[in-house]
Design an enzyme around this catalytic site. Sequence first.
Site, PDB file in Angstrom:
ATOM      1  N   TRP A   8       0.846  -1.181   0.000  1.00 20.64           N
ATOM      2  CA  TRP A   8       0.000   0.000   0.000  1.00 20.64           C
ATOM      3  C   TRP A   8       0.894   1.249   0.000  1.00 20.64           C
ATOM      4  CZ3 TRP A   8      -0.442   3.812   3.859  1.00 20.64           C
ATOM      5  CH2 TRP A   8      -1.425   4.782   3.587  1.00 20.64           C
ATOM      6  N   CYS A  67     -10.292   2.057  -8.274  1.00 24.45           N
ATOM      7  CA  CYS A  67      -9.385   2.399  -7.179  1.00 24.45           C
ATOM      8  C   CYS A  67      -9.447   1.240  -6.201  1.00 24.45           C
ATOM      9  CB  CYS A  67      -9.907   3.686  -6.540  1.00 24.45           C
ATOM     10  SG  CYS A  67      -9.137   4.116  -4.976  1.00 24.45           S
ATOM     11  N   ASP A  87     -15.320   9.562  -0.050  1.00 20.67           N
ATOM     12  CA  ASP A  87     -15.901   8.774   1.034  1.00 20.67           C
ATOM     13  C   ASP A  87     -16.538   9.653   2.122  1.00 20.67           C
ATOM     14  OD1 ASP A  87     -16.422   6.783   2.820  1.00 20.67           O
ATOM     15  OD2 ASP A  87     -14.360   6.091   3.033  1.00 20.67           O
ATOM     16  N   ASP A 106      -2.432   5.755  -3.036  1.00 19.13           N
ATOM     17  CA  ASP A 106      -2.790   6.728  -2.009  1.00 19.13           C
ATOM     18  C   ASP A 106      -1.601   7.608  -1.666  1.00 19.13           C
ATOM     19  OD1 ASP A 106      -5.417   6.216  -1.756  1.00 19.13           O
ATOM     20  OD2 ASP A 106      -5.238   4.853  -0.061  1.00 19.13           O
ATOM     21  N   ARG A 150      -9.919  -2.683   7.963  1.00 20.05           N
ATOM     22  CA  ARG A 150     -10.509  -1.348   8.017  1.00 20.05           C
ATOM     23  C   ARG A 150     -11.935  -1.428   8.591  1.00 20.05           C
ATOM     24  NH1 ARG A 150     -11.722   3.311   3.492  1.00 20.05           N
ATOM     25  NH2 ARG A 150     -10.568   4.963   4.507  1.00 20.05           N
ATOM     26  N   LYS A 170     -16.006   7.148  -8.723  1.00 19.01           N
ATOM     27  CA  LYS A 170     -14.778   6.495  -8.254  1.00 19.01           C
ATOM     28  C   LYS A 170     -15.210   5.221  -7.538  1.00 19.01           C
ATOM     29  CE  LYS A 170     -10.860   7.466  -5.115  1.00 19.01           C
ATOM     30  NZ  LYS A 170     -10.292   8.539  -4.278  1.00 19.01           N
ATOM     31  N   TRP A 171     -14.833   4.066  -8.078  1.00 19.93           N
ATOM     32  CA  TRP A 171     -15.223   2.753  -7.529  1.00 19.93           C
ATOM     33  C   TRP A 171     -14.037   2.249  -6.716  1.00 19.93           C
ATOM     34  CZ3 TRP A 171     -19.296  -0.797  -9.737  1.00 19.93           C
ATOM     35  CH2 TRP A 171     -19.282  -2.065  -9.123  1.00 19.93           C
ATOM     36  N   ASP A 172     -14.193   2.294  -5.403  1.00 19.28           N
ATOM     37  CA  ASP A 172     -13.094   1.952  -4.494  1.00 19.28           C
ATOM     38  C   ASP A 172     -13.263   0.530  -3.971  1.00 19.28           C
ATOM     39  OD1 ASP A 172     -10.871   2.312  -2.907  1.00 19.28           O
ATOM     40  OD2 ASP A 172     -11.628   4.086  -1.862  1.00 19.28           O
ATOM     41  N   MET A 173     -12.210  -0.021  -3.404  1.00 22.10           N
ATOM     42  CA  MET A 173     -12.247  -1.389  -2.841  1.00 22.10           C
ATOM     43  C   MET A 173     -11.085  -1.476  -1.866  1.00 22.10           C
ATOM     44  SD  MET A 173     -11.229  -4.690  -2.786  1.00 22.10           S
ATOM     45  CE  MET A 173     -11.894  -6.318  -2.889  1.00 22.10           C
ATOM     46  N   ASN A 174     -11.419  -1.480  -0.561  1.00 20.94           N
ATOM     47  CA  ASN A 174     -10.371  -1.204   0.418  1.00 20.94           C
ATOM     48  C   ASN A 174      -9.963  -2.347   1.332  1.00 20.94           C
ATOM     49  OD1 ASN A 174      -9.565   1.608   0.035  1.00 20.94           O
ATOM     50  ND2 ASN A 174     -11.720   2.034   0.392  1.00 20.94           N
TER      51      ASN A 174
HETATM   52  C1  DGJ Z   1      -8.879   4.696  -0.549  1.00 21.63           C
HETATM   53  C2  DGJ Z   1      -8.675   5.572  -1.752  1.00 21.63           C
HETATM   54  O1  DGJ Z   1      -7.502   5.212  -2.405  1.00 21.63           O
HETATM   55  C3  DGJ Z   1      -8.661   7.028  -1.324  1.00 21.63           C
HETATM   56  O2  DGJ Z   1      -8.391   7.835  -2.428  1.00 21.63           O
HETATM   57  C4  DGJ Z   1      -9.970   7.365  -0.702  1.00 21.63           C
HETATM   58  O3  DGJ Z   1     -11.005   7.297  -1.652  1.00 21.63           O
HETATM   59  C5  DGJ Z   1     -10.244   6.437   0.464  1.00 21.63           C
HETATM   60  N1  DGJ Z   1     -10.117   5.058   0.100  1.00 21.63           N
HETATM   61  C6  DGJ Z   1     -11.617   6.684   1.025  1.00 21.63           C
HETATM   62  O4  DGJ Z   1     -11.945   5.793   1.997  1.00 21.63           O
END
Ligand code: DGJ
Length: 729
Positions: free
Chosen positions: A199, A526, A367, A548, A443, A476-480
């Site tokens: 990361w 993302c 977010d 990030d 998270r 923006k389609w995120d996946m964390n």
């Molecule tokens: C991870 C993304 O990479 C960031 O740019 C941001 O959108 C955060 N998530 C939000 O939780």
Amino acid sequence: MGIKFYENSRIFKLDTPKSTYMIGIVDEENFIGHIYYGRKVIDADLSYMMRLHGSSDVPTKNSRDRVTFMDSMPMEYPTHGVGDFRESCLSVKDHAGHSACSLSYISHRIYHGKQKLPGLPATFAREDECTTLELICEDKALQLQVTLVYNVFEKLDAITRSVKIYNSSKNPIYLTKVLSACLDMDNRDYDMITLYGLWSRERMINRRRITDGKQLISSLRGVSSHQEQPFMAILDKNADEDHGEVFALNLVYSGNFMAQAEITQFTMLRAVIGINPVDFCWKLDSEESFTSPEAVMVYSNEGIGGMTRTFHDLYRNHLIRGQYKDKKRPILINNWEATYFDFDTDKLLSIAREASKLGIEMLVMDDGWFGYRNDDNTSLGDWVVNESKIKGGLKHLVDEVNKLGMKFGIWFEPEMISPDSDLYRTHPDWAIQIPGRNPALARNQLVLDISRKEVRDAVYDSMYKILSEANIEYVKWDMNRPLTDIAGASLDSDTQGEFYHRYVLGLYEMQERLVSDFPHILLENCSSGGGRFDPGMLYYSPQIWSSDNTDAIDRLRIQEGTAMIYPLSAMGAHVADCPSHSNGRVTPFETRGYVSLAGTFGYELDITKIPEEDRNMIPKQVAMYHKYNDLVRTGDYYRIASYQMNHEYDCYEVVSKDKKEALVTYIQVSGRPNYRTRRIRLKGLKEDAIYRIEETGEELSGGALMYAGINIENMWGDYLGKLIHIVEI
Ligand code: DGJ
């Protein structure tokens, strides 16, 4: 036509502009042998490369030594359990529990164009751009039909491959491993390049010697990952940016993968790439088919740079789709680093008001706009606007932003569910979890089982509602988080091994729906920064958030690794706040602008709070983006110097396709007062053309610019940057 079949010798010759790939059908048993891949040759038969010494070595003449044959013959698509002890591409479990599999050529088809892969992203091409070879093979004992598909691009040194498997038996066959491509080569003392990371440090370049045994890169995280790219380049040990042979493999897939280079006992090199077989088992019922993801093979005899430019052209023209495929993207400002979760309508509008005055074209609300999400502990899955923050509602906010002449974009994390969410309270079983076990949090969130249609439909419907509510022009389609605790509630005990792949297919289906229902929306993928930056995702979103880490200097390395495969037009890059939220570094605003110019370009800071002199620079940066983006997006990319290698400065160039214009970016990472000047040699120009350097007015030939070079002067200090724009006169 890039494909020829020579009937007498039973050889297939696949030609791209500068490469030849040759396949031979061998022996009465019709083995599919790999003959050659490399620089283009005019010959129709190089079968001596297989070292079969006449016909005496083949099993029908020497069945006593069948295993030696199987374990040394260069194969197109090796199978498990019948004597080839090198890495296989295909293994099965049949109804009797046996795992052996063996393929013989049956017939073939050659046609213009290229077919779609069902449910999977893949490159596309018109009939005049690509020719396809399908080798239909069979395991008679299993009654399994395997079709090896090769797509040969007419104007690019790229061949794409995939595999279709059909069960014509009466019983189910379990596929325990289906890789997409194999490359058996002579071992000529090769190096390999892979892109590793974590990361905030994605796609670091790792070049090393390929040594004895197996060198594996892989992901088991359910995503392609920050840690490894589904990419491997095999290159001459002396190859550099501009010289030498490079053979690259890249998988058009966004989930678990493996790529491996193996030096085998007879000093051959076997490289393979495909879905990671760990935890993979696909039940293929009678008369069912399975299709592997597509593997891209790129050949270059112009070093790493040649490989890069082929990937860029292939992905820009034959993978990225939609209305933004060939278009400049709106300059956006994203509120993540500006506010994190602490924002409301007034705050967003204050950012938009200031941004619109300076020429920024779109506000992206990140977010925190939904459910009760004021930190990252809650509400994922509840895609309902939080009106205590977004006062007056979403439409009001978007209308106000539109009135400022700006577009509006929004953030989602559709694959996730917070344990503290209405969605979880209603459907706890929708989260991926193994009954009787506490699923691991990351998270503080869990992953939704989007392999299930009802889950996909419900999430998609709530997104659809939001996207239809107001004039939203970007998502923006995120996946964390990675996937763990794998169990598919809708799968039986003998189909649990399908879960990871079904998850990825579910993701692709959702994104396909999104881009079809909202073709005007610019989608940016993302995943905690650049954790799912792969060709699969590029099929749905023309751009992907790279990392990030928004520090301009760290970004040089991240963007160098990313741009080794992926076009600059796809690399999400923003000018961010200082000291950097990633590492505390302070860099000049100007330099941050130059570095972001190599990507999609945008801002990620509180524009109402940054120093006046930085704010004043924005209109100039906006103008710079408009001036250079067509060139950056469509041109040929050349790496001149790498800060990853020299630790002092970074330099790259984009040359227009007609070679009439070029833009060089130079970033001095560490100021060295003992250097009065640094010499930079340009690349890719016309030797005999005369170019004017816009900044100085100097006029020099392409030859002088490339072979003598130019001096970079007056760079006293760290983190300074410069653009050099040259135009043919
Ligand atoms: C991870 C993304 O990479 C960031 O740019 C941001 O959108 C955060 N998530 C939000 O939780």
